[in-house]
Design an enzyme around this catalytic site. Structure first.
Site, PDB file in Angstrom:
ATOM      1  CE  LYS A 141      -6.276   3.045 -25.808  1.00 34.27           C
ATOM      2  NZ  LYS A 141      -6.082   3.667 -25.021  1.00 34.27           N
ATOM      3  CB  THR A 172      -3.257   4.815 -22.210  1.00 30.25           C
ATOM      4  OG1 THR A 172      -3.151   4.195 -23.772  1.00 30.25           O
ATOM      5  CG2 THR A 172      -5.185   4.853 -21.677  1.00 30.25           C
ATOM      6  CG  ASP A 198      -7.400  10.901 -24.435  1.00 31.64           C
ATOM      7  OD1 ASP A 198      -6.168  10.146 -24.099  1.00 31.64           O
ATOM      8  OD2 ASP A 198      -7.808  10.759 -23.911  1.00 31.64           O
ATOM      9  CD  GLU A 201      -4.624   4.786   0.398  1.00 27.97           C
ATOM     10  OE1 GLU A 201      -4.580   5.488   1.312  1.00 27.97           O
ATOM     11  OE2 GLU A 201      -5.797   4.041   0.005  1.00 27.97           O
ATOM     12  NE  ARG A 238      -5.625  -4.052 -20.651  1.00 30.00           N
ATOM     13  CZ  ARG A 238      -5.937  -3.433 -22.223  1.00 30.00           C
ATOM     14  NH1 ARG A 238      -6.533  -1.974 -22.238  1.00 30.00           N
ATOM     15  NH2 ARG A 238      -5.425  -3.650 -22.789  1.00 30.00           N
ATOM     16  CE1 TYR A 295      -4.091   0.888   0.029  1.00 28.38           C
ATOM     17  CE2 TYR A 295      -4.486  -1.609   0.693  1.00 28.38           C
ATOM     18  CZ  TYR A 295      -5.302  -0.668   0.187  1.00 28.38           C
ATOM     19  OH  TYR A 295      -6.607  -1.000  -0.435  1.00 28.38           O
TER      20      TYR A 295
HETATM   21  N1  DSN Z   1     -10.792   2.181 -25.651  1.00 30.56           N
HETATM   22  C1  DSN Z   1      -9.780   2.740 -26.390  1.00 30.56           C
HETATM   23  C2  DSN Z   1     -10.042   2.228 -27.756  1.00 30.56           C
HETATM   24  O1  DSN Z   1     -10.400   1.682 -28.328  1.00 30.56           O
HETATM   25  O2  DSN Z   1      -9.497   3.601 -28.806  1.00 30.56           O
HETATM   26  C3  DSN Z   1      -9.643   4.007 -26.160  1.00 30.56           C
HETATM   27  O3  DSN Z   1      -9.812   3.879 -24.654  1.00 30.56           O
END
Ligand code: DSN
Length: 414
Positions: free
Chosen positions: A225, A222, A196, A52, A231, A50
């Site tokens: 990708k 994120t 974003d 925090e 993730r 933990y």
């Molecule tokens: N769900 C994602 C995508 O496939 O583009 C975006 O968060």
């Protein structure tokens, strides 16, 4: 797997999923394969802790090594993107966005973002998301003819709607975004600018996409990708917003951070700082262009007529099929894609008129132009002959041969 194989049910499913990933063509534009080092970082004892709070300021004892891990992740993220401040705790991209709204908006303030059907994201103010329930929303889209952003129109909408924050960034927009223009629009209506960059973060890191950092007040992303990490999410911002952003993530919307994932994010940022990463991203782009051209050569239509990112958005209207059917046919032969709305779609999200294809995961496997041509031709043939079982059988065999030439996770034995 010395221990997990004792849980026979989970172990069997895990083996099946590994097999599916190995033998399929992963073309969902938002997915990728992490490195084995990222996978290892995620399955470490760091998950037991933990923590925090933030490095040097925790609510639990015993965080001396966790602090080192999280500080490394922060420093690497700042270095990779040239950012003043980084928060690596958001569990996902949506939570990163949620934290930004909590930090900068009051309930009822207005968000101006890209229309979901034109490539935006649920967490950018869509009515079904918290972001559309707690905040007012307004949307901009693409021009009907070019299917690309029309900055003059976005300015007009911004002036009319007077948003508190403008969001640039999308999940299904195949073109680069001009962040300088967005900054000018935001300044003219005294709005914050949030970018974003979840989809194209890897391209930004490799300097192959316009850089949002100099223009945006806050950038969310994120790691899984184009960045090919675990993730998860992260936030970059200017120093003047650092305290607000950190407080919004914790204690604002999250409790204990996932330090095993944060270690994996640090590994991912470290990998992205290496020269090989730029070469990889160059190939991602080349592959997307070749795939797009192959589809066009086969008479298929693409939103905006092509791509200058890692993804292409196929219009299915002329083929007389919907996105759901296209997705199903391709997945039957082990090609994974996702149905997607297209600009001005007359159909609904569950069976829209588009199909989104991406090249990050195929490129991670080592595939290049030649394979993109083969795959583009296979996809076109399948979508133009949806009832022809022989074509499907032939495609499945071709793909089985192809994936064997570009294996993944050879060293992982489940
Ligand atoms: N769900 C994602 C995508 O496939 O583009 C975006 O968060």
């Amino acid at each position: 797997m010395k221990y997990l194989n004792k849980d026979k049910q989970i172990y069997k499913i895990l083996q099946n999923e590994l097999q599916r990933q190995k033998q399929g063509l992963e073309m969902i534009a938002s997915e990728n394969y992490t490195s084995p080092a990222v996978l290892e970082a995620m399955s470490t004892v760091l998950t037991n802790k933990y923590s925090e709070g933030y490095p040097g300021k925790r609510y639990y004892s015993g965080n001396q090594f966790i602090d080192e891990i999280e500080s490394l992740a922060i420093e690497r993220a700042k270095k990779l993107f040239g950012a003043e401040h980084a928060n690596v705790q958001p569990h996902s991209g949506t939570q990163a966005n949620m934290a930004v709204y909590l930090a900068l908006l009051n309930p009822g303030d207005k968000i101006l973002a890209m229309n979901l059907a034109h490539g935006g994201h649920l967490s950018h103010g869509a009515p079904v998301s918290f972001s559309g329930k707690f905040y007012k929303n307004a949307f901009y889209g693409v021009d009907k003819k070019t299917e690309q952003l029309d900055y003059k129109e976005i300015l007009e909408i911004a002036q009319r709607e007077a948003p508190k924050i403008i969001i640039a960034g999308a999940t299904a927009y195949p073109r680069q975004i001009d962040f300088k223009k967005f900054r000018e629009i935001a300044d003219s209506v005294k709005a914050y600018l949030m970018v974003d960059m979840a989809h194209f973060a890897g391209l930004v890191a490799a300097k192959l996409h316009p850089d949002p950092i100099p223009f945006a007040d806050v950038v969310t992303s994120t790691t899984h990708k184009t960045l090919a990490g675990p993730r998860g999410g992260f936030i970059l911002c200017k120093n003047f917003l650092a305290e607000k952003i950190d407080k919004a993530v914790f204690p604002g919307i999250q409790g204990g951070p996932l330090e095993n994932t944060i270690a994996a994010k640090a590994v991912c940022f470290g990998e992205a700082l290496k020269p090989a990463f730029k070469k990889y991203q160059e190939q991602v782009l080349t592959n997307a262009k070749v795939l797009a051209q192959t589809l066009i050569n086969n008479g298929l239509e693409l939103v905006s007529g092509g791509t200058d990112t890692h993804l292409v958005l196929l219009k299915l209207n002329n083929l007389g099929i919907g996105g759901q059917q296209a997705e199903e046919i391709l997945s039957k032969v082990d090609i994974y894609t996702n149905k997607n709305l297209i600009p001005f779609d007359t159909k609904k999200a569950f069976d829209p008129s588009g199909l989104r294809l991406g090249t990050p995961a195929l490129t991670t496997r080592g595939m290049k132009e030649k394979e993109m041509k083969t795959i583009g031709n296979i996809i076109a043939e399948l979508l133009k002959n949806t009832k022809d079982i022989k074509i499907q059988e032939k495609a499945k065999k071709q793909i089985a041969i192809l994936v064997k030439q570009f294996p993944i996770y050879k060293e992982i034995k489940y």
